[in-house]
Scaffold this active site. Sequence first.
Site, PDB file in Angstrom:
ATOM      1  N   HIS A 122      -4.302  13.148   1.777  1.00  0.00           N
ATOM      2  CA  HIS A 122      -2.885  12.864   2.131  1.00  0.00           C
ATOM      3  C   HIS A 122      -2.686  11.633   1.183  1.00  0.00           C
ATOM      4  CE1 HIS A 122      -4.104   9.440   4.361  1.00  0.00           C
ATOM      5  NE2 HIS A 122      -5.170  10.111   4.702  1.00  0.00           N
ATOM      6  N   GLY A 123      -1.402  11.525   0.735  1.00  0.00           N
ATOM      7  CA  GLY A 123      -0.747  10.259   0.285  1.00  0.00           C
ATOM      8  C   GLY A 123      -1.091   9.244   1.158  1.00  0.00           C
ATOM      9  N   GLU A 124      -0.797   8.141   0.516  1.00  0.00           N
ATOM     10  CA  GLU A 124      -0.985   6.735   1.274  1.00  0.00           C
ATOM     11  C   GLU A 124      -0.151   6.619   2.581  1.00  0.00           C
ATOM     12  OE1 GLU A 124      -0.470   2.101  -0.115  1.00  0.00           O
ATOM     13  OE2 GLU A 124       1.441   3.157   0.589  1.00  0.00           O
ATOM     14  N   SER A 125      -0.794   6.173   3.810  1.00  0.00           N
ATOM     15  CA  SER A 125      -0.178   6.298   5.042  1.00  0.00           C
ATOM     16  C   SER A 125       0.089   4.746   5.447  1.00  0.00           C
ATOM     17  CB  SER A 125      -1.039   6.891   6.234  1.00  0.00           C
ATOM     18  OG  SER A 125      -1.986   5.913   6.451  1.00  0.00           O
ATOM     19  N   HIS A 172      -8.114  14.897   4.845  1.00  0.00           N
ATOM     20  CA  HIS A 172      -8.193  13.259   5.123  1.00  0.00           C
ATOM     21  C   HIS A 172      -9.718  12.855   4.276  1.00  0.00           C
ATOM     22  CE1 HIS A 172      -5.282  13.331   8.084  1.00  0.00           C
ATOM     23  NE2 HIS A 172      -5.758  14.580   8.384  1.00  0.00           N
ATOM     24  N   GLY A 173      -9.612  11.560   4.311  1.00  0.00           N
ATOM     25  CA  GLY A 173     -10.916  10.937   3.406  1.00  0.00           C
ATOM     26  C   GLY A 173     -11.888  11.432   4.138  1.00  0.00           C
ATOM     27  N   GLU A 193      -8.667  13.688  10.522  1.00  0.00           N
ATOM     28  CA  GLU A 193      -9.561  12.745   9.981  1.00  0.00           C
ATOM     29  C   GLU A 193     -10.747  12.551  11.081  1.00  0.00           C
ATOM     30  OE1 GLU A 193     -11.420  11.343   8.270  1.00  0.00           O
ATOM     31  OE2 GLU A 193     -10.174   9.848   7.091  1.00  0.00           O
ATOM     32  N   LYS A 226      -9.267  -3.413   8.641  1.00  0.00           N
ATOM     33  CA  LYS A 226     -10.696  -3.491   7.919  1.00  0.00           C
ATOM     34  C   LYS A 226     -11.216  -4.611   7.541  1.00  0.00           C
ATOM     35  CE  LYS A 226      -9.883   1.508   7.071  1.00  0.00           C
ATOM     36  NZ  LYS A 226      -9.358   2.587   6.132  1.00  0.00           N
ATOM     37  N   THR A 273      -7.742   4.203  10.814  1.00  0.00           N
ATOM     38  CA  THR A 273      -6.804   5.134  11.163  1.00  0.00           C
ATOM     39  C   THR A 273      -7.405   6.470  12.143  1.00  0.00           C
ATOM     40  OG1 THR A 273      -5.312   4.859   9.150  1.00  0.00           O
ATOM     41  CG2 THR A 273      -4.668   6.386  10.558  1.00  0.00           C
ATOM     42  N   TRP A 325      -0.649   3.214   7.673  1.00  0.00           N
ATOM     43  CA  TRP A 325      -1.955   2.360   8.006  1.00  0.00           C
ATOM     44  C   TRP A 325      -3.042   2.025   6.797  1.00  0.00           C
ATOM     45  CZ3 TRP A 325      -3.900   2.976  13.871  1.00  0.00           C
ATOM     46  CH2 TRP A 325      -2.805   2.600  14.622  1.00  0.00           C
ATOM     47  N   ASN A 326      -2.967   3.136   5.942  1.00  0.00           N
ATOM     48  CA  ASN A 326      -3.691   2.833   4.836  1.00  0.00           C
ATOM     49  C   ASN A 326      -3.078   1.357   4.137  1.00  0.00           C
ATOM     50  OD1 ASN A 326      -3.670   6.326   3.771  1.00  0.00           O
ATOM     51  ND2 ASN A 326      -5.216   4.942   4.723  1.00  0.00           N
ATOM     52  N   ARG A 351       0.311  13.066   8.354  1.00  0.00           N
ATOM     53  CA  ARG A 351       0.275  12.686   6.949  1.00  0.00           C
ATOM     54  C   ARG A 351      -0.030  13.657   6.094  1.00  0.00           C
ATOM     55  NH1 ARG A 351      -3.457  10.125  10.446  1.00  0.00           N
ATOM     56  NH2 ARG A 351      -5.459   9.893   9.486  1.00  0.00           N
TER      57      ARG A 351
HETATM   58  O1  LIG Z   1      -8.939   4.708   8.178  1.00  0.00           O
HETATM   59  C1  LIG Z   1      -9.167   5.740   8.088  1.00  0.00           C
HETATM   60  O2  LIG Z   1      -9.186   6.700   9.070  1.00  0.00           O
HETATM   61  C2  LIG Z   1     -10.313   6.253   6.974  1.00  0.00           C
HETATM   62  C3  LIG Z   1      -9.558   6.689   5.946  1.00  0.00           C
HETATM   63  O3  LIG Z   1      -8.265   5.978   5.832  1.00  0.00           O
HETATM   64  O4  LIG Z   1     -10.788   5.106   6.599  1.00  0.00           O
HETATM   65  P1  LIG Z   1     -12.200   4.873   5.788  1.00  0.00           P
HETATM   66  O5  LIG Z   1     -11.883   5.108   4.160  1.00  0.00           O
HETATM   67  O6  LIG Z   1     -12.650   3.589   6.211  1.00  0.00           O
HETATM   68  O7  LIG Z   1     -13.050   5.918   6.214  1.00  0.00           O
END
Ligand SMILES: O=C(O)[C@@H](CO)OP(=O)(O)O
Length: 342
Positions: A97-100, A270-271, A200, A211, A109, A102-103, A146
């Site tokens: 996803h694009g920047e959220s 998600h990441g 996620e 973070k 998140t 909370w990113n 997101r």
């Molecule tokens: O906060 C999160 O849910 C994830 C993705 O944004 O973070 P991270 O990159 O630390 O896994």
Amino acid sequence: MANAMLHQTVGTLQLLSNSGTHWEVGNNSVRLFPKSFKLEVGISKRGTYSSGERKFSVIQASASQTSVYNPVLSTSDNGTHESRKKSNEAALILVRHGESLWNEKNLFTGCVDVPLTKKGVEEAIEAGKRISNIPVDMIYTSALIRAQMTAMLAMTQHRRKKVPIIMHNESEQAKAWSQIYSEETMKQSIPVIAAWQLNERMYGELQGLNKQETADRFGKEKVHEWRRSYDIPPPNGESLEMCAQRAVAYFKDNIEPQLLSGKNVMIAAHGNSLRSIIMYLDKLTSQEVISLELSTGMPMLYIFKEGKFIRRGSPVAPTEAGVYAYTRRLAQYRQKLDEMLH
Ligand SMILES: O=C(O)[C@@H](CO)OP(=O)(O)O
């Protein structure tokens, strides 16, 4: 006219079918044969419905002709389902996803459902431009807004101008109410399946924490271990391994069969759910996955061929010729695009 009447009647049948096996509606009699996937339509003074197969919808019928449409098995592009199955090639696009919001704030998140920022919206549109010439037959997203926003915004840029439609499968009633009874409309749409399994990873007690502040408090190494290691979960959260158990299982059970049948699939997720899927696709070890980082809104292309996933990186532009060389169908598509442009 006859069709419109039929669609209306079948809609009524589907709504009523929770309540029993026999009904009488108006002057049309409709009988469903669940096993044979056949719908009989007749005109009589009084009708009787039997059985209640509701996994498909009728798109075309007359007193003598019947046909049944299954949106999941249907092909939305050129070529029949069977011929594409034989070709055994498909494209797979993964996009984080694009920047959220909370990113942007640098907060953990996880499965908290926050929307995109303005920058995230722009990233999703840019992602859509990069893949705008790759035909997409099905979209999978997580259940989080997101990822869904990203998929929808990306598809606004798509050359084919098909409409992504979320298939609501959470209840029989939702499924029945969102049936589409027009073949024409169905052809112009792309089914979107939202699956929580692609969410996620759950970040447990870290969700909502900053973070940087968390690293200052627990140490950089510890936080890096929580964020990137394969099997060490954050406090009360999911490790990447746990996330893979649902995300990769979902991919194997639901998405791979679509690719096998020749459908081009986009996954907006998600990441970490995508890291787990990429670990599976690229056969990464638990050591190698530590350094796998995904940027927001960056589509990644894979080609599925003869049961193997071939990584093709990120399409840099919609007209990037290389992208189309990988499967016969994409090459044909590319040729058609060229013909249309000249
Ligand atoms: O906060 C999160 O849910 C994830 C993705 O944004 O973070 P991270 O990159 O630390 O896994």
